[in-house]
Design a protein around this motif. Structure first.
Motif, PDB file in Angstrom:
ATOM      1  N   ASP A 396       0.389  -1.418  -0.049  1.00 60.31           N
ATOM      2  CA  ASP A 396       0.204   0.138  -0.455  1.00 60.31           C
ATOM      3  C   ASP A 396       1.002   1.309   0.069  1.00 60.31           C
ATOM      4  OD1 ASP A 396      -2.600  -1.437  -0.052  1.00 60.31           O
ATOM      5  OD2 ASP A 396      -2.738  -1.375   1.785  1.00 60.31           O
ATOM      6  N   LEU A 397       1.647   1.023   0.612  1.00 54.70           N
ATOM      7  CA  LEU A 397       2.734   2.551   1.012  1.00 54.70           C
ATOM      8  C   LEU A 397       3.506   2.690  -0.520  1.00 54.70           C
ATOM      9  CD1 LEU A 397       4.804   2.534   4.693  1.00 54.70           C
ATOM     10  CD2 LEU A 397       2.844   3.981   3.758  1.00 54.70           C
ATOM     11  N   VAL A 398       3.726   1.645  -1.057  1.00 53.18           N
ATOM     12  CA  VAL A 398       4.209   1.967  -2.470  1.00 53.18           C
ATOM     13  C   VAL A 398       3.979   2.538  -3.317  1.00 53.18           C
ATOM     14  CG1 VAL A 398       6.202   0.943  -4.387  1.00 53.18           C
ATOM     15  CG2 VAL A 398       6.638   0.246  -1.950  1.00 53.18           C
ATOM     16  N   ALA A 399       2.671   2.008  -3.762  1.00 55.29           N
ATOM     17  CA  ALA A 399       1.256   2.618  -4.219  1.00 55.29           C
ATOM     18  C   ALA A 399       0.769   3.732  -4.158  1.00 55.29           C
ATOM     19  CB  ALA A 399      -0.461   1.693  -4.192  1.00 55.29           C
ATOM     20  N   ALA A 400       0.928   4.259  -2.859  1.00 54.64           N
ATOM     21  CA  ALA A 400       0.680   6.147  -3.012  1.00 54.64           C
ATOM     22  C   ALA A 400       1.716   6.511  -3.108  1.00 54.64           C
ATOM     23  CB  ALA A 400       1.085   5.553  -1.501  1.00 54.64           C
ATOM     24  N   GLU A 401       2.726   5.440  -3.476  1.00 53.45           N
ATOM     25  CA  GLU A 401       3.551   6.437  -4.674  1.00 53.45           C
ATOM     26  C   GLU A 401       4.018   5.831  -5.888  1.00 53.45           C
ATOM     27  OE1 GLU A 401       6.380   8.500  -2.920  1.00 53.45           O
ATOM     28  OE2 GLU A 401       4.892   7.912  -0.278  1.00 53.45           O
ATOM     29  N   ASP A 402       2.872   6.145  -6.349  1.00 53.70           N
ATOM     30  CA  ASP A 402       2.370   5.926  -7.561  1.00 53.70           C
ATOM     31  C   ASP A 402       3.172   4.167  -8.503  1.00 53.70           C
ATOM     32  OD1 ASP A 402       0.156   6.376  -9.415  1.00 53.70           O
ATOM     33  OD2 ASP A 402       1.801   7.693 -10.669  1.00 53.70           O
ATOM     34  N   VAL A 403       3.032   3.559  -7.621  1.00 51.63           N
ATOM     35  CA  VAL A 403       4.276   2.777  -7.824  1.00 51.63           C
ATOM     36  C   VAL A 403       4.131   1.258  -7.566  1.00 51.63           C
ATOM     37  CG1 VAL A 403       6.705   1.584  -7.403  1.00 51.63           C
ATOM     38  CG2 VAL A 403       6.468   3.336  -7.582  1.00 51.63           C
ATOM     39  N   ARG A 404       3.693  -0.182  -8.212  1.00 52.11           N
ATOM     40  CA  ARG A 404       3.896  -1.203  -7.374  1.00 52.11           C
ATOM     41  C   ARG A 404       4.526  -1.769  -7.396  1.00 52.11           C
ATOM     42  NH1 ARG A 404       1.068  -4.272 -12.996  1.00 52.11           N
ATOM     43  NH2 ARG A 404       0.377  -5.302 -11.240  1.00 52.11           N
ATOM     44  N   ALA A 405       4.140  -2.869  -5.963  1.00 51.75           N
ATOM     45  CA  ALA A 405       4.919  -3.855  -5.125  1.00 51.75           C
ATOM     46  C   ALA A 405       4.412  -4.964  -5.530  1.00 51.75           C
ATOM     47  CB  ALA A 405       5.096  -3.103  -4.022  1.00 51.75           C
ATOM     48  N   PHE A 406       5.330  -6.469  -5.275  1.00 53.42           N
ATOM     49  CA  PHE A 406       5.424  -7.659  -5.495  1.00 53.42           C
ATOM     50  C   PHE A 406       6.040  -8.552  -4.431  1.00 53.42           C
ATOM     51  CE2 PHE A 406       4.556  -5.748  -9.556  1.00 53.42           C
ATOM     52  CZ  PHE A 406       3.670  -5.539  -9.606  1.00 53.42           C
ATOM     53  N   PRO A 407       5.267  -9.149  -3.488  1.00 53.82           N
ATOM     54  CA  PRO A 407       5.764  -9.700  -2.501  1.00 53.82           C
ATOM     55  C   PRO A 407       6.403 -11.348  -3.421  1.00 53.82           C
ATOM     56  CG  PRO A 407       3.463  -9.427  -1.971  1.00 53.82           C
ATOM     57  CD  PRO A 407       4.188  -8.446  -3.168  1.00 53.82           C
ATOM     58  N   ALA A 408       7.925 -11.444  -2.659  1.00 57.57           N
ATOM     59  CA  ALA A 408       8.455 -12.681  -3.374  1.00 57.57           C
ATOM     60  C   ALA A 408       8.917 -13.490  -2.703  1.00 57.57           C
ATOM     61  CB  ALA A 408       9.629 -12.093  -4.455  1.00 57.57           C
ATOM     62  N   THR A 409       8.841 -14.719  -3.035  1.00 56.46           N
ATOM     63  CA  THR A 409       8.765 -15.976  -2.465  1.00 56.46           C
ATOM     64  C   THR A 409      10.057 -16.418  -2.751  1.00 56.46           C
ATOM     65  OG1 THR A 409       7.315 -17.393  -2.392  1.00 56.46           O
ATOM     66  CG2 THR A 409       7.651 -16.117  -0.270  1.00 56.46           C
ATOM     67  N   HIS A 410      10.973 -16.306  -3.644  1.00 55.07           N
ATOM     68  CA  HIS A 410      11.881 -17.369  -4.870  1.00 55.07           C
ATOM     69  C   HIS A 410      13.530 -18.019  -3.606  1.00 55.07           C
ATOM     70  CE1 HIS A 410      12.603 -12.774  -4.211  1.00 55.07           C
ATOM     71  NE2 HIS A 410      13.805 -13.077  -4.559  1.00 55.07           N
ATOM     72  N   PHE A 411      13.439 -16.902  -2.523  1.00 56.78           N
ATOM     73  CA  PHE A 411      14.743 -17.549  -1.987  1.00 56.78           C
ATOM     74  C   PHE A 411      14.266 -18.862  -1.729  1.00 56.78           C
ATOM     75  CE2 PHE A 411      16.970 -19.237   1.761  1.00 56.78           C
ATOM     76  CZ  PHE A 411      18.393 -18.696   1.363  1.00 56.78           C
ATOM     77  N   ALA A 412      13.205 -19.211  -0.941  1.00 60.34           N
ATOM     78  CA  ALA A 412      12.776 -20.649  -0.738  1.00 60.34           C
ATOM     79  C   ALA A 412      12.075 -21.454  -1.832  1.00 60.34           C
ATOM     80  CB  ALA A 412      11.475 -20.509   0.454  1.00 60.34           C
ATOM     81  N   GLY A 415      11.819 -19.887  -8.625  1.00 61.56           N
ATOM     82  CA  GLY A 415      11.232 -19.097 -10.087  1.00 61.56           C
ATOM     83  C   GLY A 415       9.961 -19.338  -9.047  1.00 61.56           C
ATOM     84  N   ALA A 416       9.160 -19.742  -9.032  1.00 56.06           N
ATOM     85  CA  ALA A 416       7.585 -20.108  -8.951  1.00 56.06           C
ATOM     86  C   ALA A 416       7.815 -18.823  -7.791  1.00 56.06           C
ATOM     87  CB  ALA A 416       7.135 -21.413  -8.379  1.00 56.06           C
ATOM     88  N   GLY A 417       8.823 -18.447  -6.606  1.00 55.00           N
ATOM     89  CA  GLY A 417       7.996 -17.529  -5.645  1.00 55.00           C
ATOM     90  C   GLY A 417       8.102 -16.017  -6.398  1.00 55.00           C
ATOM     91  N   ALA A 418       8.771 -15.926  -7.552  1.00 55.00           N
ATOM     92  CA  ALA A 418       8.822 -14.851  -8.056  1.00 55.00           C
ATOM     93  C   ALA A 418       7.951 -14.009  -8.999  1.00 55.00           C
ATOM     94  CB  ALA A 418      10.528 -13.932  -8.801  1.00 55.00           C
ATOM     95  N   ARG A 419       7.148 -14.975  -9.151  1.00 54.96           N
ATOM     96  CA  ARG A 419       5.908 -15.668 -10.228  1.00 54.96           C
ATOM     97  C   ARG A 419       5.095 -14.031 -10.727  1.00 54.96           C
ATOM     98  NH1 ARG A 419       3.150 -19.125 -13.818  1.00 54.96           N
ATOM     99  NH2 ARG A 419       4.765 -20.585 -14.003  1.00 54.96           N
ATOM    100  N   ASP A 420       4.534 -13.047  -9.342  1.00 57.47           N
ATOM    101  CA  ASP A 420       4.315 -11.761  -9.887  1.00 57.47           C
ATOM    102  C   ASP A 420       4.965 -11.073  -9.651  1.00 57.47           C
ATOM    103  OD1 ASP A 420       1.579 -13.431  -8.726  1.00 57.47           O
ATOM    104  OD2 ASP A 420       2.026 -12.992  -6.836  1.00 57.47           O
ATOM    105  N   LEU A 421       6.064 -10.712  -9.472  1.00 55.67           N
ATOM    106  CA  LEU A 421       7.262  -9.856  -9.632  1.00 55.67           C
ATOM    107  C   LEU A 421       7.274  -9.765 -11.486  1.00 55.67           C
ATOM    108  CD1 LEU A 421       9.017  -7.954  -8.712  1.00 55.67           C
ATOM    109  CD2 LEU A 421      10.264  -9.310  -8.337  1.00 55.67           C
ATOM    110  N   ALA A 422       7.387 -10.834 -11.982  1.00 56.48           N
ATOM    111  CA  ALA A 422       7.531 -10.846 -12.790  1.00 56.48           C
ATOM    112  C   ALA A 422       7.078 -10.637 -14.278  1.00 56.48           C
ATOM    113  CB  ALA A 422       8.012 -12.904 -13.900  1.00 56.48           C
ATOM    114  N   GLU A 423       5.775 -10.649 -13.958  1.00 55.67           N
ATOM    115  CA  GLU A 423       3.940 -10.448 -14.717  1.00 55.67           C
ATOM    116  C   GLU A 423       3.885  -9.265 -14.251  1.00 55.67           C
ATOM    117  OE1 GLU A 423       1.217 -13.672 -13.211  1.00 55.67           O
ATOM    118  OE2 GLU A 423       1.505 -14.398 -14.672  1.00 55.67           O
TER     119      GLU A 423
END
Lengths: 559, 559
Positions: A396-412, A415-423
């Motif tokens: 939400d805080l990032v969205a307020a800056e007009d930027v999209r944020a994507f949680p990612a769990t690639h460490f665990a 690549g599947a954990g970074a799918r949303d980020l990739a999109e």
């Protein structure tokens, strides 16, 4: 939980010639193999691709670093894996690890968890010999300097002014300050000297900014090793050292291709410090990636005030490369740390601290949008202690800056954990950027004005002050015709200021320049603010004491 | 006449996987490629060959060296090519060149003329990274020593007694004597230090005497780096350095396979100095060759009094290897030089001088037959200025010693020029040797007696004297339990005595021991007679100033 080396050793690697052919369309004849899982890509072949269109360039950068680490390399690898998994021809461009820290405290630098490049042990030890080649070329110049003085000093080199130092790829504090050429007449003229770690050398920076063999030799020739007695700069070309030095780097200049655990291609090539140098992997590799793939994911050093700034103002300025998107890695823990939470308490939910720490990320996002003119996306690299509410708050805080944020769990999760980020990255690459790329300062400004531009526009500093010695040095550099070069600020990565404890987004502070160094071959002027360590030491209980070789050849204890 | 690099660059190389398969029957899966023309042979595969019978071992040695050079490496390559051409499964085992001299005066060491191993430029620069790995492991131990002292010195190391030196593969006189750890508290405790060239390091000797990964780690653990304040030896094992050092050498320990210009296989692996170390290529390579080929041709350093002696008394003693024939390289010019002719006059026919100089070759032949118990054959390496009469006289003089001599022209003619020599070697290998292999001395003799045995039996010395300091050092080494080790004499290669101008076959001279060093990991005690240079310098006009990289990547000026 499995250790990095356990995960890496359990990975099933494909022969690199198959990875090269299937993922990047490189025929085997254009590869120079180093074992079955590493290869250099022939420079002649890369040159032949000059007419190919360039792919998109994704720059991975970060919030101001904090002690727990944000995971910039793992995000670079995880995002690459995710894009690769989605069917996009993608290659990662990473820095080569230095061996010194492998035996010290930090360990290797091939990613971590399920976001690693492999073969991990090879990449962390020796790899394809690039750093050894750089060390040899660097030390050949040193030997030629002292040899020249010994045999009559025709160039009238003032040995008190020699700034070119010897290097080793080792954490060795005893070599920081030494006296060489002791022992009498046969051993030359004694002088003060010091060894830097290879990654801190100007030659490493040159290597990473070089575009071709001819450019390599030209840049090496331009190196200023010190001054003669009339204060005229003495170059490597004056010593006729540049040809032999370039010869030593001939093969190393070809980018190294490896694979991620998930089989995506990765160039791992060059690795300059991000303080006294520009902190990015090689232009050779980035350009090769852009010719061969549709998307290149590459990382810059430290936070966006240092690494991304140098990526833009040094690497992009010199090479003509332009990033299409900047992925800014942040973590809930880093935000809380910048929001004033102590290290020991970072595992406890604290929304107020997340909000308070947002000032740091916010300034980086503003800089990226308004100064560099790059479209940012935030990757929220999720740790096990992060709560869903905290993650949602960051988004939400990032969205307020007009930027999209994507949680990612690639460490665990790889690549599947970074799918949303990739999109999210793909969507940004497909759309029109609302920003227009630009540099922090123009070439034509004076060196002083360039530093002021960085300090005020990016760091929020109120004024720039100079040590008298630094000021004199700057004047000499300007006198000698280097005033058009970009500057490379060396300061702490932990703060926008020069005070590593000033977290968040300090403003109005003083940027004090303690020292100025000329990297004429690399093509920048280093502006040192604070103490810079260019030769690390080993800790009391170094990793070396746990690294081992089993009787069957298994390597143990690398991390 | 074509230069070495012109001949090498014009050679048409076969992919090393084809050479490996066709000449030695090594399947591609057992090769670790380094580019297309160099490969390491997998250690696991070599271990699996343990039950194979051993081939024959031909040791190439020489008359006492003279300034024009005798051509030991070219003879090794030429003889290999000739045997290969005659249809015998033959492999050469050579030392790796040091990069230092490549940029200095001496140039590379990959043979010459039409008897070279290729790719010549790769072999002379970096090669497969073995020397860089040895340097890194060596310097890691140095860093760990100073780090241990810095962090409290639990082992109570007496820094004045540290004998372990840092290394670089560079000719750099300014590093011979240095003071390290200057600059105050953070940089450690200042002490005197020096850098050796990599090939002069004990670690290089260890590398070349090692039989397996386990043996490597054990030997490294045994290294004595100096003494504690109670004069007890401190080892690399005490510092817990041996595991990490062995890990750094894991890959390097596999032998490097390349080819000769004529397509015969050659292992080029390891390269210790022949004065303060034993001067032979690796046991790993020799043993691999003996399992894979019917004949192995390998060379020892310097003349037969130094190189062959160490091959026998150190390498053979420790490994169990036994040479079947010794090829002694001599030239008409070297005989004339030992017969008193000045350098400038060596091109003029002089049969009396040939006869006078025969005293040198005669003593070497006697030593080989009567002390080492190896059947000798003389290779008369022919130079353009030699006359037929001179060559015939050498053959006759050698025949009077009951030894066969074969003129050879492999430098100009490749393997065809060594055809007669090869047939002589084959005849000797097929027949029964009239000699019985033995060592110059038994393990059980005292170190003093061992030196006396070498001095009187091989050098013709009348007595051995010792500096008081050397004697005290010897006593400490004996006190610490190293008295069963063989000795490694470091003296001038130009004479049987310690006076380089005493040509021919001096007798009754004094062998004065100036210094004694313990190489506990390598497993020998170095006995230094005279000044030994373990870090060369660069000349006024070094080769580096002629070595260059063309814009298209061509390497220029290597020799």
């Amino acid at each position: 939980m499995q250790s990095d080396i356990e995960i890496a050793n359990a990975a099933v690697l494909r022969p690199i010639r198959e990875v090269a052919a299937d993922t990047l369309g490189i025929a085997e004849e254009h590869l120079v193999p180093y074992g079955h899982f590493k290869a250099k890509v022939d420079i002649g072949y890369l040159t032949s691709l000059a007419d190919r269109p360039l792919g998109k360039l994704v720059l991975v950068t970060a919030i101001s670093p904090t002690p727990p680490g944000e995971g910039k390399t793992t995000t670079t690898v995880g995002l690459t894996d995710a894009l690769h998994g989605l069917g996009h021809r993608t290659v990662a461009c990473l820095r080569e690890p230095s061996m010194g820290p492998v035996f010290g405290m930090k360990g290797g630098a091939a990613g971590g968890g399920w976001s690693q490049v492999v073969p991990m042990t090879d990449i962390n030890l020796h790899f394809t010999g690039d750093f050894a080649a750089i060390a040899a070329a660097n030390n050949l110049l040193s030997a030629l300097i002292d040899n020249h003085v010994h045999h009559g000093n025709e160039l009238d080199i003032d040995v008190r002014s020699v700034t070119w130092k010897r290097v080793l790829d080792m954490n060795d504090r005893a070599l920081r300050e030494v006296t060489v050429a002791l022992g009498g007449h046969a051993n030359g003229f004694p002088r003060s000297e010091g060894f830097d770690i290879v990654v801190a050398s100007e030659l490493m920076a040159i290597f990473c900014l070089t575009e071709s063999w001819a450019d390599l030799k030209k840049r090496i020739g331009d190196i200023v090793i010190g001054y003669d007695r009339s204060t005229k700069p003495v170059t490597a070309r004056d010593l006729n050292a540049h040809g032999a030095m370039a010869a030593l780097l001939r093969d190393a200049l070809a980018p190294n291709l490896v694979q991620t655990i998930e089989g995506a291609p990765a160039f791992v090539h060059g690795g300059p410090f991000a303080n006294i140098a520009h902190g990015c992997s090689s232009v050779m590799a980035t350009r090769a990636g852009l010719r061969l793939a549709d998307i290149v994911v590459t990382e810059a050093g430290f936070g966006a005030d240092l690494g991304a700034e140098k990526f833009v103002d040094i690497k992009c300025r010199k090479s003509g490369l332009r990033p299409d998107v900047a992925v800014v890695v942040a973590t809930v823990r880093a935000l809380k740390y910048h929001g004033g939470v102590a290290l020991a308490d970072l595992g406890t939910e604290d929304l107020d601290a997340v909000e308070a720490g947002m000032v740091n990320l916010r300034r980086h996002l503003t800089n990226i949008k308004d100064v560099y003119g790059i479209q940012p996306i935030v990757a929220v690299n999720r740790f096990p202690t992060d709560t869903d509410v905290e993650i949602a708050r960051v988004v939400d805080l990032v969205a307020a800056e007009d930027v999209r944020a994507f949680p990612a769990t690639h460490f665990a999760d790889g690549g599947a954990g970074a799918r949303d980020l990739a999109e999210g990255v793909l969507a940004a690459l497909e759309g029109e950027s609302p920003y227009e790329f630009s540099f922090t300062y123009d070439d034509d400004l004076s060196l002083t004005e360039k530093v002021e531009a960085i300090a005020t526009r990016l760091y929020g500093a109120g004024l720039v002050t100079w040590d008298a010695k630094a000021r004199r040095r700057l004047q000499r550099i300007e006198r000698d015709g280097y005033e058009k070069l970009p500057v490379c600020v060396a300061k702490t990565q932990y703060s926008f200021s020069t005070d590593p404890t000033a977290l968040g987004a300090p403003s109005g502070h003083e940027l004090h320049v303690r020292e100025v160094r000329l990297s004429a071959g690399a093509g920048f002027v280093v502006v040192v603010c604070g103490d810079m360590m260019t030769m690390p030491g080993l800790p009391r209980d170094p990793s070396a004491s746990r690294i081992d070789l089993a009787d069957d050849g298994t390597l143990i204890g690398l991390s």
